[in-house]
Design a protein around this motif. Structure first.
Motif, PDB file in Angstrom:
ATOM      1  N   GLY A  44       2.733  57.042  93.227  1.00 27.10           N
ATOM      2  CA  GLY A  44       2.524  58.411  92.779  1.00 27.10           C
ATOM      3  C   GLY A  44       2.946  59.451  93.794  1.00 27.10           C
ATOM      4  N   SER A  45       3.602  59.023  94.882  1.00 24.65           N
ATOM      5  CA  SER A  45       4.091  59.994  95.864  1.00 24.65           C
ATOM      6  C   SER A  45       5.170  60.859  95.218  1.00 24.65           C
ATOM      7  CB  SER A  45       4.655  59.269  97.085  1.00 24.65           C
ATOM      8  OG  SER A  45       3.642  58.529  97.725  1.00 24.65           O
ATOM      9  N   VAL A  46       5.174  62.115  95.586  1.00 25.17           N
ATOM     10  CA  VAL A  46       6.066  63.051  94.915  1.00 25.17           C
ATOM     11  C   VAL A  46       7.448  63.013  95.557  1.00 25.17           C
ATOM     12  CG1 VAL A  46       6.455  65.454  94.306  1.00 25.17           C
ATOM     13  CG2 VAL A  46       4.145  64.539  94.300  1.00 25.17           C
ATOM     14  N   ILE A  47       8.430  62.676  94.772  1.00 21.56           N
ATOM     15  CA  ILE A  47       9.822  62.744  95.201  1.00 21.56           C
ATOM     16  C   ILE A  47      10.392  64.073  94.732  1.00 21.56           C
ATOM     17  CG2 ILE A  47      12.123  61.756  94.923  1.00 21.56           C
ATOM     18  CD1 ILE A  47      10.846  59.031  94.686  1.00 21.56           C
ATOM     19  N   LYS A  48      10.902  64.833  95.661  1.00 22.90           N
ATOM     20  CA  LYS A  48      11.434  66.155  95.325  1.00 22.90           C
ATOM     21  C   LYS A  48      12.844  66.053  94.758  1.00 22.90           C
ATOM     22  CE  LYS A  48      12.767  70.534  97.540  1.00 22.90           C
ATOM     23  NZ  LYS A  48      14.236  70.372  97.405  1.00 22.90           N
ATOM     24  N   THR A  49      13.689  65.226  95.394  1.00 28.84           N
ATOM     25  CA  THR A  49      15.104  65.142  95.030  1.00 28.84           C
ATOM     26  C   THR A  49      15.592  63.706  95.148  1.00 28.84           C
ATOM     27  OG1 THR A  49      15.463  67.366  95.940  1.00 28.84           O
ATOM     28  CG2 THR A  49      17.419  66.021  95.536  1.00 28.84           C
ATOM     29  N   LEU A  50      16.338  63.246  94.160  1.00 30.15           N
ATOM     30  CA  LEU A  50      17.039  61.972  94.263  1.00 30.15           C
ATOM     31  C   LEU A  50      18.507  62.261  94.565  1.00 30.15           C
ATOM     32  CD1 LEU A  50      15.630  59.798  91.324  1.00 30.15           C
ATOM     33  CD2 LEU A  50      15.407  59.333  93.770  1.00 30.15           C
ATOM     34  N   ILE A  51      19.083  61.472  95.454  1.00 28.86           N
ATOM     35  CA  ILE A  51      20.468  61.660  95.894  1.00 28.86           C
ATOM     36  C   ILE A  51      21.223  60.369  95.617  1.00 28.86           C
ATOM     37  CG2 ILE A  51      21.919  62.227  97.886  1.00 28.86           C
ATOM     38  CD1 ILE A  51      19.152  63.190  99.192  1.00 28.86           C
ATOM     39  N   TYR A  52      22.343  60.451  94.908  1.00 25.81           N
ATOM     40  CA  TYR A  52      23.047  59.204  94.595  1.00 25.81           C
ATOM     41  C   TYR A  52      24.557  59.401  94.592  1.00 25.81           C
ATOM     42  CZ  TYR A  52      24.517  60.373  89.805  1.00 25.81           C
ATOM     43  OH  TYR A  52      25.137  60.933  88.713  1.00 25.81           O
ATOM     44  N   ALA A  53      25.236  58.263  94.740  1.00 18.68           N
ATOM     45  CA  ALA A  53      26.699  58.233  94.666  1.00 18.68           C
ATOM     46  C   ALA A  53      27.068  57.207  93.601  1.00 18.68           C
ATOM     47  CB  ALA A  53      27.302  57.850  96.009  1.00 18.68           C
ATOM     48  N   TRP A 101       8.081  64.876  99.572  1.00 22.78           N
ATOM     49  CA  TRP A 101       7.093  65.743 100.201  1.00 22.78           C
ATOM     50  C   TRP A 101       6.211  64.923 101.128  1.00 22.78           C
ATOM     51  CZ3 TRP A 101       8.157  67.398  95.041  1.00 22.78           C
ATOM     52  CH2 TRP A 101       8.520  68.754  94.924  1.00 22.78           C
ATOM     53  N   LYS A 102       5.954  65.419 102.319  1.00 19.10           N
ATOM     54  CA  LYS A 102       5.020  64.751 103.211  1.00 19.10           C
ATOM     55  C   LYS A 102       3.602  64.842 102.637  1.00 19.10           C
ATOM     56  CE  LYS A 102       7.502  65.925 107.490  1.00 19.10           C
ATOM     57  NZ  LYS A 102       7.453  66.760 108.709  1.00 19.10           N
ATOM     58  N   THR A 103       2.837  63.783 102.845  1.00 21.73           N
ATOM     59  CA  THR A 103       1.431  63.783 102.454  1.00 21.73           C
ATOM     60  C   THR A 103       0.595  64.072 103.689  1.00 21.73           C
ATOM     61  OG1 THR A 103       1.811  62.161 100.709  1.00 21.73           O
ATOM     62  CG2 THR A 103      -0.445  62.429 101.473  1.00 21.73           C
ATOM     63  N   ARG A 104      -0.193  65.112 103.635  1.00 25.90           N
ATOM     64  CA  ARG A 104      -1.030  65.470 104.783  1.00 25.90           C
ATOM     65  C   ARG A 104      -2.480  65.130 104.459  1.00 25.90           C
ATOM     66  NH1 ARG A 104       2.459  68.104 107.950  1.00 25.90           N
ATOM     67  NH2 ARG A 104       4.120  69.344 106.999  1.00 25.90           N
ATOM     68  N   CYS A 105      -3.139  64.451 105.401  1.00 27.02           N
ATOM     69  CA  CYS A 105      -4.522  64.025 105.203  1.00 27.02           C
ATOM     70  C   CYS A 105      -5.380  64.575 106.338  1.00 27.02           C
ATOM     71  CB  CYS A 105      -4.595  62.498 105.162  1.00 27.02           C
ATOM     72  SG  CYS A 105      -6.250  61.844 104.847  1.00 27.02           S
ATOM     73  N   SER A 106      -6.529  65.115 105.992  1.00 33.14           N
ATOM     74  CA  SER A 106      -7.458  65.625 107.006  1.00 33.14           C
ATOM     75  C   SER A 106      -8.586  64.619 107.208  1.00 33.14           C
ATOM     76  CB  SER A 106      -8.037  66.973 106.574  1.00 33.14           C
ATOM     77  OG  SER A 106      -8.907  66.800 105.469  1.00 33.14           O
ATOM     78  N   LEU A 107      -9.284  64.750 108.317  1.00 32.54           N
ATOM     79  CA  LEU A 107     -10.401  63.851 108.609  1.00 32.54           C
ATOM     80  C   LEU A 107     -11.493  63.965 107.560  1.00 32.54           C
ATOM     81  CD1 LEU A 107     -11.338  61.751 110.634  1.00 32.54           C
ATOM     82  CD2 LEU A 107     -12.348  63.587 111.997  1.00 32.54           C
ATOM     83  N   ALA A 108     -11.632  65.140 106.979  1.00 35.95           N
ATOM     84  CA  ALA A 108     -12.656  65.341 105.947  1.00 35.95           C
ATOM     85  C   ALA A 108     -12.399  64.492 104.704  1.00 35.95           C
ATOM     86  CB  ALA A 108     -12.708  66.818 105.559  1.00 35.95           C
ATOM     87  N   GLU A 109     -11.151  64.072 104.510  1.00 28.47           N
ATOM     88  CA  GLU A 109     -10.805  63.252 103.348  1.00 28.47           C
ATOM     89  C   GLU A 109     -11.044  61.756 103.583  1.00 28.47           C
ATOM     90  OE1 GLU A 109      -6.961  64.489 101.393  1.00 28.47           O
ATOM     91  OE2 GLU A 109      -6.846  65.751 103.185  1.00 28.47           O
ATOM     92  N   VAL A 110     -11.405  61.376 104.811  1.00 25.73           N
ATOM     93  CA  VAL A 110     -11.631  59.963 105.135  1.00 25.73           C
ATOM     94  C   VAL A 110     -13.089  59.625 104.897  1.00 25.73           C
ATOM     95  CG1 VAL A 110     -11.561  58.216 106.947  1.00 25.73           C
ATOM     96  CG2 VAL A 110      -9.786  59.972 106.845  1.00 25.73           C
ATOM     97  N   SER A 111     -13.343  58.712 103.993  1.00 28.81           N
ATOM     98  CA  SER A 111     -14.714  58.304 103.699  1.00 28.81           C
ATOM     99  C   SER A 111     -15.126  57.156 104.605  1.00 28.81           C
ATOM    100  CB  SER A 111     -14.854  57.894 102.226  1.00 28.81           C
ATOM    101  OG  SER A 111     -13.986  56.818 101.924  1.00 28.81           O
ATOM    102  N   VAL A 112     -16.395  57.157 105.001  1.00 21.80           N
ATOM    103  CA  VAL A 112     -16.938  56.084 105.831  1.00 21.80           C
ATOM    104  C   VAL A 112     -17.391  54.957 104.914  1.00 21.80           C
ATOM    105  CG1 VAL A 112     -18.703  55.448 107.495  1.00 21.80           C
ATOM    106  CG2 VAL A 112     -17.655  57.716 107.592  1.00 21.80           C
TER     107      VAL A 112
END
Length: 270
Positions: A44-53, A101-112
């Motif tokens: 489900g990672s977002v791909i912005k652009t596909l490049i092909y030849a 797109w880069k996925t950015r994760c914060s410490l608050a999103e990490v569950s113990v």
């Protein structure tokens, strides 16, 4: 529109992303290869652009990924063969690349929760980091903490080394003190490694959850970091080598912890 010039502005943008400075400043990154792009779609990672030849892209799976992108309304860039080769980082390009797109994760999103967390101090080699990310996926690591001046996990060599596992991992950049604060507030033991440790890595039962702290390729863990550990263990070296490659050592430790957590009988070492 087909791009046939290597001086096209979009081609310049792609090359910019392939450099360390451009990658660091951008919200995007470059990736290449069927498996990695397929993993980006599957997780489900977002791909912005596909490049092909078209001349190069003959593989059925690669063509299916291109069709998937078209069906999802993703931007498609068609390049002539020479232009694609000019941006490709492969010796024998297969004709498909992407911008994500880069996925950015914060410490608050990490569950113990039960399991293992990786804390990696100032890793310099992107291939090592990518391999560790792949190992983290294999043993279901809860999160990866990058401490200090670590290599960018979105460098092409890191993405390639992860074999696409980067898209399923929570990766948080932080300082060592921030890690200690999080460890203390959540009462999670910290285990480090050192070739000077007295305890063999195979003779202890590892806490669950636990943070595995691994040092940089050149210096290992600092004295401050070793002192902060609840337990320090060594991986035995039987001949002339005094240490393992960082990614290998992390894999050895990760599976020992995994085996400990699932109750597999541990070794008895004098």
């Amino acid at each position: 529109m087909k791009i046939t010039s290597t001086s096209n502005s979009r081609i310049k943008e792609i090359r910019h992303l392939q450099g360390k400075k451009g990658l660091k400043k951008s919200d995007f990154f470059y990736m290449e290869g069927f498996r990695i792009i397929g993993e980006a779609f599957d997780t489900g990672s977002v791909i912005k652009t596909l490049i092909y030849a078209p001349y190069l892209l003959k593989n059925e799976y690669g063509l299916s990924l291109l069709a998937k992108g078209e069906n999802l309304g993703i931007e498609i860039l068609e390049l002539s063969e020479p232009v694609f080769r000019s941006i490709s980082l492969k010796e024998n390009p297969q004709g498909l690349a992407a911008i994500g797109w880069k996925t950015r994760c914060s410490l608050a999103e990490v569950s113990v929760q039960p399991g293992v967390f990786f804390a990696l101090n100032e890793i310099a080699d992107p291939g090592n980091l990518g391999t560790i990310i792949r190992t983290a996926d294999a043993v279901d690591v809860r999160a990866i903490f990058l401490l200090g001046d670590c290599v960018n996990p979105y460098e092409t060599a890191a993405i390639r080394g992860s074999m696409g596992a980067i898209f399923s991992q929570k990766i948080v950049t932080m300082g060592f003190q921030q890690l200690l604060n999080w460890k203390t507030s959540n009462a999670i033991p910290l285990v480090g490694t050192s070739d000077r440790a007295e305890t063999d890595f195979a003779v202890i039962d590892y806490p669950n959850p636990v943070i595995l702290l691994m040092g940089s390729e050149r210096q290992g863990l600092t004295s401050e970091q070793l002192a902060a550990c609840d337990q320090v263990v060594r991986i035995p070296m039987l001949r002339s080598s005094d240490s393992l490659n960082l990614a290998v050592a992390t894999g050895v430790m990760a599976y020992q912890i995994y085996n400990s957590h699932r109750g597999i009988y541990r070794s008895k070492v004098d």
